[in-house]
Write a protein that holds these residues in place. Structure first.
Motif, PDB file in Angstrom:
ATOM      1  N   PRO A 194      84.843  51.257  24.196  1.00  0.00           N
ATOM      2  CA  PRO A 194      83.786  50.358  24.704  1.00  0.00           C
ATOM      3  C   PRO A 194      84.242  49.620  25.962  1.00  0.00           C
ATOM      4  O   PRO A 194      85.308  49.009  25.981  1.00  0.00           O
ATOM      5  CB  PRO A 194      83.568  49.390  23.535  1.00  0.00           C
ATOM      6  CG  PRO A 194      84.031  50.128  22.321  1.00  0.00           C
ATOM      7  CD  PRO A 194      85.178  50.967  22.801  1.00  0.00           C
ATOM      8  N   SER A 195      83.463  49.705  27.009  1.00  0.00           N
ATOM      9  CA  SER A 195      83.815  49.091  28.286  1.00  0.00           C
ATOM     10  C   SER A 195      83.409  47.623  28.314  1.00  0.00           C
ATOM     11  O   SER A 195      82.450  47.204  27.648  1.00  0.00           O
ATOM     12  CB  SER A 195      83.131  49.837  29.426  1.00  0.00           C
ATOM     13  OG  SER A 195      83.349  49.172  30.656  1.00  0.00           O
ATOM     14  N   SER A 196      84.138  46.849  29.140  1.00  0.00           N
ATOM     15  CA  SER A 196      83.792  45.434  29.310  1.00  0.00           C
ATOM     16  C   SER A 196      82.717  45.231  30.378  1.00  0.00           C
ATOM     17  O   SER A 196      82.242  44.121  30.583  1.00  0.00           O
ATOM     18  CB  SER A 196      85.046  44.635  29.686  1.00  0.00           C
ATOM     19  OG  SER A 196      85.624  45.142  30.876  1.00  0.00           O
ATOM     20  N   THR A 197      82.356  46.306  31.082  1.00  0.00           N
ATOM     21  CA  THR A 197      81.298  46.220  32.084  1.00  0.00           C
ATOM     22  C   THR A 197      80.212  47.244  31.767  1.00  0.00           C
ATOM     23  O   THR A 197      80.470  48.271  31.142  1.00  0.00           O
ATOM     24  CB  THR A 197      81.839  46.484  33.500  1.00  0.00           C
ATOM     25  OG1 THR A 197      82.379  47.799  33.563  1.00  0.00           O
ATOM     26  CG2 THR A 197      82.937  45.476  33.838  1.00  0.00           C
ATOM     27  N   LYS A 198      78.993  46.994  32.271  1.00  0.00           N
ATOM     28  CA  LYS A 198      77.854  47.815  31.896  1.00  0.00           C
ATOM     29  C   LYS A 198      77.784  49.149  32.636  1.00  0.00           C
ATOM     30  O   LYS A 198      77.086  50.063  32.202  1.00  0.00           O
ATOM     31  CB  LYS A 198      76.560  47.036  32.155  1.00  0.00           C
ATOM     32  CG  LYS A 198      76.410  45.822  31.251  1.00  0.00           C
ATOM     33  CD  LYS A 198      75.110  45.094  31.552  1.00  0.00           C
ATOM     34  CE  LYS A 198      74.960  43.882  30.642  1.00  0.00           C
ATOM     35  NZ  LYS A 198      73.704  43.141  30.924  1.00  0.00           N
ATOM     36  N   CYS A 247      88.073  56.998  33.791  1.00  0.00           N
ATOM     37  CA  CYS A 247      87.145  55.874  33.978  1.00  0.00           C
ATOM     38  C   CYS A 247      85.962  56.378  34.818  1.00  0.00           C
ATOM     39  O   CYS A 247      86.118  56.736  35.992  1.00  0.00           O
ATOM     40  CB  CYS A 247      87.859  54.726  34.693  1.00  0.00           C
ATOM     41  SG  CYS A 247      86.763  53.320  35.045  1.00  0.00           S
TER      42      CYS A 247
END
Length: 500
Positions: free
Chosen positions: A145-149, A494
């Motif tokens: 899960p990424s910390s940015t959208k 990424c």
């Protein structure tokens, strides 16, 4: 059908087994050494010549590495799906199972281990091919899960490339399959360098792998009695991405040093000095049964054999009485004969080492209550099953791995005392203890400084479980799903600037 009567009568296996090979295997072809040199394989039970194999050089080994590299980089292997790799491993497993009797007989002839033990090793070794044939389809990546959208974080596991597998003589099949199964499942190609004492078992396995349909160059095998320069090639070649070695701590350290310049992935399964502790609450019958199987399997020539026996004061005499009865009943002799439980030591170097360690203990006033001498009536490499008590801490039997059929016994009083003694070693492969006190079980299991602990059990190795040690007993783990980790790299991807 294979005839064991003929096996005993005609010791040259080339005439009784289609699996006995006299050539090495490089790039899908059975080949001689570049210089045409060969060396003989000797049956340690009777000194007879079992066969001969190529005595290969660094140039031969380099050709094997190049064949493995080409196979990895081409579509022959790198583009195989996990399901296709799994299918090949399963075919190999089935062929080994079908030829188990022949492999067992070859193993007994070149290693000296009793035929029943050889059969057990074939089943055990093949379990790794089965296990990794299944694991090939479960080498999972991750989505984090990424910390940015606008990003996705992806983790892949990719094969290292060419893996060099250097294996010992004491388990000439299982030490190969435990490594090869994992490497092939991960998608690596391999070069196997088996021990000079026992290459015929390894060649038989590769013959069956060829029949299973592995593409040329995926599996290669180099036979030699000049191991150091080939080991050095594996360490220094930029085309070898990983090395897996099972053997002595001293050689393991050398490989570790020599591969450091290339920051090469290395997995080491090295020597042990296993404590075997019997507490006052132990079930003595179970403890003695375990002691016999743990100490005398393969004539004591296993890296996880119990090396130092610690008996608590209340059970000391009773344990020794029961152990002496059991050891006196063991049958020693040529492993190809019915009923034999202990065969010869592998070679004269090992025989001389065991003899010297016992003599060292004798000179230091240890008490030899059984055995302690060669069995010259059986042959040049047979040593009597031996029990020695009151072994001092400065004896070689206490400080070093004997790798022979010798039980070294010390007495202790308290748990704290024995934990200190058990951990007072730079080796930390396996440890065993026997107790019916559940609180003590959890406490001692955590306090022992080893990679594997047997609690009321001595036969602890299994394809499903991680095998390996701490301290100077190695790096990494074999078997289990962790065994795959030694042959994969983790790639993080990424993916940014995404629109949803």
């Amino acid at each position: 059908m294979f005839c064991f009567k003929n096996f005993r009568q005609r010791l040259n296996l080339r005439y009784i087994s289609s699996l006995v090979q006299s050539k090495a295997y490089i790039n899908g072809k059975w080949v001689k050494a570049e210089n045409n040199e060969v060396f003989e394989i000797i049956n340690p039970a009777n000194g007879s010549v079992v066969g001969s194999v190529p005595n290969m050089s660094v140039n031969d080994a380099s050709q094997a590495v190049q064949a493995a590299k080409k196979a990895f980089e081409s579509s022959q292997w790198s583009m195989f799906t996990a399901k296709e790799r799994s299918s090949l491993l399963k075919k190999w497993y089935c062929l080994i199972e079908e030829n188990a009797d022949e492999i067992s007989s070859i193993m007994t002839a070149e290693s000296g281990k009793p035929l029943n033990e050889a059969r057990g090793e074939v089943a055990y070794g093949n379990a790794f091919i089965e296990w990794f044939g299944e694991e090939a389809r479960r080498i999972y990546g991750e989505i984090i899960p990424s910390s940015t959208k606008d990003r996705e974080l992806i983790v892949l596991k990719e094969p290292l490339g060419v893996a060099a597998l250097i294996t010992p003589w004491n388990f000439p099949m299982a030490m190969i399959t435990r490594k090869a199964g994992a490497a092939l499942a991960a998608g690596c190609t391999i070069v196997i360098k088996p021990a000079e004492d026992t290459p015929l078992t390894a060649l038989a396995l590769v013959k069956l792998a060829e029949q299973a349909g592995f593409p040329a160059g995926v599996i290669n095998i180099v036979t030699t009695n000049k191991a150091p320069p080939i080991g050095d090639l594996f360490c220094k070649s930029p085309d070898v991405e990983g090395i897996s070695f099972t053997g002595s701590t001293e050689v393991g350290k050398l490989l570790f040093r020599n591969s450091s310049d290339g920051i090469k992935r290395i997995s080491l399964e090295l020597g042990g000095n296993a404590p075997f502790i019997v507490f006052n609450s132990a079930n003595l019958d179970k403890a003695v049964d375990a002691a016999v199987s743990c100490k005398f399997r393969n004539c004591g020539q296993t890296c996880i054999s119990a090396n130092r026996f610690f008996l608590q004061q209340e059970v000391h005499d009773g344990f020794i009485d029961l152990l002496k009865q059991r050891v006196e009943s063991l049958k020693v002799g040529d492993g190809s004969k019915p009923g034999i439980q202990i065969g010869p030591l592998i070679n004269s170097m090992q025989f001389n080492k065991v003899s010297a360690y016992v003599e060292d203990a004798r000179l230091k006033n240890a008490n030899i209550i059984l055995g302690g001498k060669p069995l010259k009536n059986l042959g040049n490499l047979f040593y009597s099953p031996t029990i020695i008590t009151d072994v001092p801490t400065n004896a070689k039997l206490y400080t070093e791995e004997v790798f022979g059929p010798v039980v070294s016994i010390m007495k202790f009083n308290t748990e704290e005392e024995v934990i200190h003694a058990a951990n007072n070693s730079r080796r930390g492969l396996a440890g065993y203890f026997f107790s019916e006190n559940i609180q003590q079980v959890f406490r001692v299991a955590k306090l022992l400084e080893v990679g594997m602990v047997g609690v009321n059990e001595a036969l602890i190795s299994a394809a499903e479980a991680p095998f390996g040690g701490v301290k100077e007993s190695g790096i990494g783990r074999e078997g289990c799903h962790h065994g795959i980790d030694e042959y994969v790299e983790i790639k993080y991807i990424c993916m940014g600037n995404l629109r949803y």
